[in-house]
Design a protein around this motif. Structure first.
Motif, PDB file in Angstrom:
ATOM      1  N   ASP A 412       5.305  28.372  -3.695  1.00 46.11           N
ATOM      2  CA  ASP A 412       5.177  27.153  -2.826  1.00 46.11           C
ATOM      3  C   ASP A 412       6.380  27.501  -1.457  1.00 46.11           C
ATOM      4  OD1 ASP A 412       3.836  25.772  -4.644  1.00 46.11           O
ATOM      5  OD2 ASP A 412       5.352  24.369  -5.358  1.00 46.11           O
ATOM      6  N   GLU A 413       7.274  28.116  -1.896  1.00 48.98           N
ATOM      7  CA  GLU A 413       8.360  28.433  -0.999  1.00 48.98           C
ATOM      8  C   GLU A 413       7.810  29.782  -0.076  1.00 48.98           C
ATOM      9  OE1 GLU A 413      12.141  27.391   0.566  1.00 48.98           O
ATOM     10  OE2 GLU A 413      10.580  26.408  -0.884  1.00 48.98           O
ATOM     11  N   PHE A 414       7.039  30.542  -0.474  1.00 41.89           N
ATOM     12  CA  PHE A 414       6.573  31.776   0.164  1.00 41.89           C
ATOM     13  C   PHE A 414       5.299  31.958  -0.026  1.00 41.89           C
ATOM     14  CE2 PHE A 414      11.047  32.347  -1.587  1.00 41.89           C
ATOM     15  CZ  PHE A 414      11.807  32.328  -0.305  1.00 41.89           C
ATOM     16  N   PRO A 415       4.315  31.261   0.539  1.00 43.35           N
ATOM     17  CA  PRO A 415       2.933  31.302   0.310  1.00 43.35           C
ATOM     18  C   PRO A 415       2.267  32.724   0.736  1.00 43.35           C
ATOM     19  CG  PRO A 415       3.528  29.544   2.012  1.00 43.35           C
ATOM     20  CD  PRO A 415       4.701  30.070   1.446  1.00 43.35           C
ATOM     21  N   ARG A 416       3.018  33.079   1.754  1.00 42.29           N
ATOM     22  CA  ARG A 416       2.429  34.491   2.160  1.00 42.29           C
ATOM     23  C   ARG A 416       2.790  35.862   1.118  1.00 42.29           C
ATOM     24  NH1 ARG A 416       3.040  33.744   8.616  1.00 42.29           N
ATOM     25  NH2 ARG A 416       1.895  32.144   8.897  1.00 42.29           N
ATOM     26  N   ALA A 417       3.658  35.664   0.385  1.00 40.19           N
ATOM     27  CA  ALA A 417       4.265  36.793  -0.280  1.00 40.19           C
ATOM     28  C   ALA A 417       3.309  37.064  -1.398  1.00 40.19           C
ATOM     29  CB  ALA A 417       5.630  36.564  -1.006  1.00 40.19           C
ATOM     30  N   ASN A 418       3.067  38.351  -1.657  1.00 37.83           N
ATOM     31  CA  ASN A 418       2.094  38.729  -2.865  1.00 37.83           C
ATOM     32  C   ASN A 418       2.871  38.519  -4.171  1.00 37.83           C
ATOM     33  OD1 ASN A 418       3.476  41.125  -3.711  1.00 37.83           O
ATOM     34  ND2 ASN A 418       2.739  42.193  -2.020  1.00 37.83           N
ATOM     35  N   GLN A 419       2.019  38.639  -5.154  1.00 38.27           N
ATOM     36  CA  GLN A 419       2.378  38.375  -6.767  1.00 38.27           C
ATOM     37  C   GLN A 419       3.336  39.238  -6.961  1.00 38.27           C
ATOM     38  OE1 GLN A 419      -0.011  37.179  -9.898  1.00 38.27           O
ATOM     39  NE2 GLN A 419      -0.713  35.363  -8.854  1.00 38.27           N
ATOM     40  N   GLY A 420       3.115  40.540  -6.715  1.00 39.92           N
ATOM     41  CA  GLY A 420       4.145  41.619  -7.267  1.00 39.92           C
ATOM     42  C   GLY A 420       5.404  41.120  -6.851  1.00 39.92           C
ATOM     43  N   GLN A 421       5.438  41.007  -5.467  1.00 36.44           N
ATOM     44  CA  GLN A 421       6.896  40.701  -4.518  1.00 36.44           C
ATOM     45  C   GLN A 421       7.804  39.659  -5.602  1.00 36.44           C
ATOM     46  OE1 GLN A 421       5.273  40.221  -0.593  1.00 36.44           O
ATOM     47  NE2 GLN A 421       7.061  41.491   0.047  1.00 36.44           N
ATOM     48  N   LEU A 422       6.861  38.477  -5.773  1.00 34.55           N
ATOM     49  CA  LEU A 422       7.560  37.087  -6.209  1.00 34.55           C
ATOM     50  C   LEU A 422       7.697  37.509  -7.772  1.00 34.55           C
ATOM     51  CD1 LEU A 422       5.187  34.246  -4.837  1.00 34.55           C
ATOM     52  CD2 LEU A 422       7.467  35.113  -3.988  1.00 34.55           C
ATOM     53  N   ARG A 423       7.212  38.142  -8.488  1.00 32.17           N
ATOM     54  CA  ARG A 423       7.274  38.589  -9.761  1.00 32.17           C
ATOM     55  C   ARG A 423       8.685  39.345  -9.973  1.00 32.17           C
ATOM     56  NH1 ARG A 423       4.358  37.109 -13.831  1.00 32.17           N
ATOM     57  NH2 ARG A 423       2.159  36.220 -13.282  1.00 32.17           N
ATOM     58  N   SER A 424       8.701  40.230  -9.038  1.00 29.71           N
ATOM     59  CA  SER A 424       9.744  41.114  -8.704  1.00 29.71           C
ATOM     60  C   SER A 424      11.196  40.351  -8.454  1.00 29.71           C
ATOM     61  CB  SER A 424       9.885  42.511  -7.690  1.00 29.71           C
ATOM     62  OG  SER A 424      10.851  42.837  -7.178  1.00 29.71           O
ATOM     63  N   LEU A 425      11.111  39.304  -7.616  1.00 34.52           N
ATOM     64  CA  LEU A 425      12.119  38.530  -7.186  1.00 34.52           C
ATOM     65  C   LEU A 425      12.502  37.677  -8.463  1.00 34.52           C
ATOM     66  CD1 LEU A 425      13.831  37.157  -5.129  1.00 34.52           C
ATOM     67  CD2 LEU A 425      11.929  35.391  -4.701  1.00 34.52           C
ATOM     68  N   ALA A 426      11.461  37.060  -9.263  1.00 35.97           N
ATOM     69  CA  ALA A 426      11.918  36.394 -10.302  1.00 35.97           C
ATOM     70  C   ALA A 426      12.525  37.141 -11.394  1.00 35.97           C
ATOM     71  CB  ALA A 426      10.676  35.978 -11.062  1.00 35.97           C
ATOM     72  N   GLY A 427      12.340  38.565 -11.435  1.00 37.86           N
ATOM     73  CA  GLY A 427      12.853  39.434 -12.428  1.00 37.86           C
ATOM     74  C   GLY A 427      14.312  39.687 -12.157  1.00 37.86           C
ATOM     75  N   CYS A 428      14.622  39.922 -10.959  1.00 35.04           N
ATOM     76  CA  CYS A 428      15.981  39.924 -10.385  1.00 35.04           C
ATOM     77  C   CYS A 428      16.953  38.861 -10.595  1.00 35.04           C
ATOM     78  CB  CYS A 428      16.005  39.981  -8.837  1.00 35.04           C
ATOM     79  SG  CYS A 428      15.109  41.573  -8.147  1.00 35.04           S
ATOM     80  N   PHE A 429      16.202  37.548 -10.925  1.00 33.46           N
ATOM     81  CA  PHE A 429      17.149  36.532 -11.047  1.00 33.46           C
ATOM     82  C   PHE A 429      16.887  36.102 -12.660  1.00 33.46           C
ATOM     83  CE2 PHE A 429      17.629  36.538  -6.470  1.00 33.46           C
ATOM     84  CZ  PHE A 429      19.011  35.790  -6.331  1.00 33.46           C
ATOM     85  N   GLY A 430      16.464  37.261 -13.451  1.00 32.94           N
ATOM     86  CA  GLY A 430      16.483  36.804 -14.903  1.00 32.94           C
ATOM     87  C   GLY A 430      15.151  36.114 -15.470  1.00 32.94           C
ATOM     88  N   PHE A 431      14.256  35.999 -14.718  1.00 28.82           N
ATOM     89  CA  PHE A 431      12.963  35.314 -15.040  1.00 28.82           C
ATOM     90  C   PHE A 431      11.821  36.599 -15.260  1.00 28.82           C
ATOM     91  CE2 PHE A 431      14.810  31.989 -12.518  1.00 28.82           C
ATOM     92  CZ  PHE A 431      14.923  31.025 -13.627  1.00 28.82           C
ATOM     93  N   SER A 432      12.026  37.160 -16.470  1.00 24.30           N
ATOM     94  CA  SER A 432      10.949  38.187 -16.827  1.00 24.30           C
ATOM     95  C   SER A 432       9.749  37.827 -17.616  1.00 24.30           C
ATOM     96  CB  SER A 432      11.727  39.456 -17.131  1.00 24.30           C
ATOM     97  OG  SER A 432      12.387  38.962 -18.418  1.00 24.30           O
ATOM     98  N   GLY A 433       8.506  38.524 -17.407  1.00 23.32           N
ATOM     99  CA  GLY A 433       7.598  38.462 -18.289  1.00 23.32           C
ATOM    100  C   GLY A 433       7.030  36.875 -18.170  1.00 23.32           C
ATOM    101  N   ASP A 434       6.702  36.408 -19.450  1.00 23.20           N
ATOM    102  CA  ASP A 434       6.237  35.044 -19.449  1.00 23.20           C
ATOM    103  C   ASP A 434       7.211  33.935 -18.835  1.00 23.20           C
ATOM    104  OD1 ASP A 434       4.133  36.180 -20.437  1.00 23.20           O
ATOM    105  OD2 ASP A 434       4.699  35.655 -22.593  1.00 23.20           O
ATOM    106  N   GLU A 435       8.463  34.371 -18.766  1.00 21.59           N
ATOM    107  CA  GLU A 435       9.455  33.218 -18.387  1.00 21.59           C
ATOM    108  C   GLU A 435       9.105  32.629 -17.097  1.00 21.59           C
ATOM    109  OE1 GLU A 435      13.321  35.248 -18.879  1.00 21.59           O
ATOM    110  OE2 GLU A 435      13.650  34.161 -20.621  1.00 21.59           O
ATOM    111  N   VAL A 436       8.327  33.380 -16.182  1.00 24.79           N
ATOM    112  CA  VAL A 436       7.643  32.769 -14.835  1.00 24.79           C
ATOM    113  C   VAL A 436       6.966  31.881 -15.044  1.00 24.79           C
ATOM    114  CG1 VAL A 436       8.116  35.012 -13.496  1.00 24.79           C
ATOM    115  CG2 VAL A 436       5.939  34.546 -14.305  1.00 24.79           C
ATOM    116  N   GLU A 437       6.440  31.589 -16.379  1.00 26.08           N
ATOM    117  CA  GLU A 437       5.340  30.297 -16.669  1.00 26.08           C
ATOM    118  C   GLU A 437       5.956  29.283 -17.122  1.00 26.08           C
ATOM    119  OE1 GLU A 437       2.583  30.747 -15.193  1.00 26.08           O
ATOM    120  OE2 GLU A 437       2.675  32.828 -14.966  1.00 26.08           O
ATOM    121  N   LYS A 438       7.233  29.042 -17.302  1.00 25.94           N
ATOM    122  CA  LYS A 438       8.054  28.036 -17.803  1.00 25.94           C
ATOM    123  C   LYS A 438       8.049  26.773 -16.680  1.00 25.94           C
ATOM    124  CE  LYS A 438      12.274  29.675 -20.598  1.00 25.94           C
ATOM    125  NZ  LYS A 438      13.520  29.755 -20.579  1.00 25.94           N
TER     126      LYS A 438
END
Length: 540
Positions: A412-438
């Motif tokens: 929602d915050e970064f609609p133009r970013a691709n999925q890989g970038q956002l997953r990588s960002l989430a991983g940096c902040f401790g949301f890895s794997g399925d945790e991004v679906e919480k």
């Protein structure tokens, strides 16, 4: 005083404790440490009898009184903060309640015909209250509440009107006034400002009972405890000494275990190579057989458990102009209360300015003025050229949409970013794997704070305004944030009650006092050395 004897405990599919043992002796002040979800709160609940262990025993010596402060404070309303705090003091609180009821009856014109009986009963109750040390107790209750930054009006007002954070302080004050034989404190440093934190630190250092506590504030923990119990992988390990000593011992033990593991792996590889080489030769059959038996009997050394650590690096932010914020002649008041009366301030590029001041001095108001979320009554706040600002507010976590997942919230915050970038960002902040679906609504306070930061920092700002960014963060995430911000090239203006965070990141101090605003060159460590105090109005 308290013994945990071979306890095992399972929570759903998670094994929290496996035949774990530990003890709490008279006079010990113990820090309970371990990763989030390791079972620290469950351990407290087992000691207080709220939950039984699946196996083993929790043994408490006869007659030992236990006071337990948890983050779940329950409902409070209908009486003053002082009355609520005194309520934990046993008989005296019952007598105090009757005395208050009798005072109301004496003032009630409808009960005039019972006046003589009421006066007589009031005299008896008052004498009993005095015998139990009630008047001294009220003084002590007020002293504890004052230490936790309550004003007289807040002490005497309805506790139901207080925010959740202030109700937590009331619950904490109740345990401190009780002075039990054993105090169990689950995150007592949350929701406290720097002055209250230092007062609590001094109180606990002077407390002569036994203490078992958790805290995400390493400085606070370090100054109080003389022993650490670590929960890791289902076992309890005790270390003598403060938190710093525990960290050194743990690092040393890990290093030794790694060396032992590598030595054994090298020996095993050598033996296996011999077996593979000679297993087909009849002349070596006895030797091969003997080595196979030897390998079967060897107790394998496990590699040390690696704590999951998150790391984050800022993308380079665009450069701002040299003058980041200019405040000229700002006046600000709330009702009768004057916060600023002609404030002047200039914040320049790459300054990391921490804001110190007692409760109500205007720390959060200053950040709101700078971020233009509130307007000055007079004067001007000018943001410099090419400044790209990000603001972490205390209520930022409440603004997240609970129905969105972590990933959707970033999308929602970064609609133009691709999925890989956002997953990588989430991983940096401790949301890895399925945790991004919480879903956001099920996240803990710390996870929500990490998500807010991820949303703030993906598209890098060159000016960060942070209001208590470390609330709810565990020690590992705080360290990650400190490391990332140490390498940050931009400008910072921040409020924090975490002295480790303040010392590591500030290079300028803005102190708000009733006499006016004082600016100090150098960071928080220099401020403490120069003023002889760790917070305005308090001496170190």
């Amino acid at each position: 005083m308290i013994r945990l004897d071979n306890i095992s405990k399972q929570n759903g599919v998670q094994l929290l404790f496996i035949e774990a043992s530990a003890a709490l002796q008279r006079g010990e002040k113990i820090g309970l440490v371990g990763p989030n979800g390791a079972g620290k709160t469950t351990l407290f609940r087992m000691i207080t009898g709220q939950e039984p262990p699946d196996e083993g025993q929790v043994l408490v010596d006869r007659g030992v009184s236990i006071g337990f402060f948890s983050q779940d404070v329950g409902e409070m309303a209908g009486r003053s903060a002082v009355a609520e705090v005194m309520d934990g003091a046993g008989d005296v609180s019952t007598v105090a309640a009757e005395m208050r009821a009798l005072e109301a009856d004496l003032a009630d014109p409808d009960k005039a015909d019972e006046l003589d009986a009421l006066i007589e009963r009031f005299g008896e109750v008052q004498a009993r209250f005095d015998d139990l040390g009630g008047y001294a107790l009220e003084g002590k209750a007020r002293e504890v509440l004052a230490g936790l930054s309550f004003s007289q009006a807040m002490m005497d007002g309805d506790v139901g009107a207080l925010s959740g954070g202030w109700k937590m302080r009331v619950a904490l004050a109740r345990i401190l006034l009780m002075r039990p034989d054993v105090m169990l404190l689950d995150e007592p440093s949350n929701h406290l400002d720097l002055e209250s934190l230092i007062w609590l630190e001094n109180f606990l250092r002077g407390y002569d009972g036994a203490l078992l506590m958790t805290s995400h504030d390493r400085e606070f923990m370090n100054r109080i405890i003389n022993k650490v119990i670590e929960i890791d992988g289902g076992s309890l390990t005790s270390y003598s000494g403060d938190y710093e000593f525990y960290e050194q011992q743990r690092a040393m033990a890990e290093k030794q275990q790694q060396a032992q593991f590598e030595r054994q792996q090298a020996m095993l590889a050598k033996e296996i190579k011999f077996i593979e080489r000679f297993k087909a030769r009849a002349s070596h059959a006895a030797q091969v057989q003997s080595r196979v038996k030897k390998l079967d009997k060897i107790e394998r050394v496990e590699p040390p458990k690696r704590r999951q650590t998150v790391t984050f690096e800022f993308m380079p932010a665009p450069r701002s102009g040299d003058d980041v914020v200019q405040i000229r002649g700002v006046h600000k008041r709330y009702g009768e209360r004057v916060i600023y009366d002609g404030l002047d301030l200039l914040l320049r590029r790459r300054e990391r300015c921490c804001v110190l001041g007692v409760n109500g001095a205007g720390k959060s108001t200053l950040l709101k003025l700078v971020t233009q979320t509130t307007e000055p009554d007079a004067g001007s706040v000018t943001i410099g050229g090419s400044v790209k600002m990000a603001y972490f507010a205390q209520h930022a976590m409440e603004l997240l949409d609970g129905d969105r997942t972590v990933f959707q919230s970033l999308e929602d915050e970064f609609p133009r970013a691709n999925q890989g970038q956002l997953r990588s960002l989430a991983g940096c902040f401790g949301f890895s794997g399925d945790e991004v679906e919480k879903r956001v609504r099920v996240l803990s306070g710390g996870e929500k704070a990490r998500l807010v930061m991820a949303r703030m920092l993906f598209d890098p700002p060159n000016f960060l305004v942070l209001d208590e960014p470390t609330n709810h963060l565990d020690m590992a995430t705080k360290e990650m944030l400190i490391t990332a911000l140490s390498n940050y090239e931009g400008t910072m203006l921040f409020v924090s009650h975490d002295r480790h965070f303040l010392a590591a990141l500030s290079n300028r101090v803005l102190e708000l006092t009733p006499e006016g605003v004082h600016l100090y060159g150098g960071g928080y460590t220099e401020y403490v050395a120069r003023t002889g105090q760790e917070a305005p109005g308090l001496h170190a």
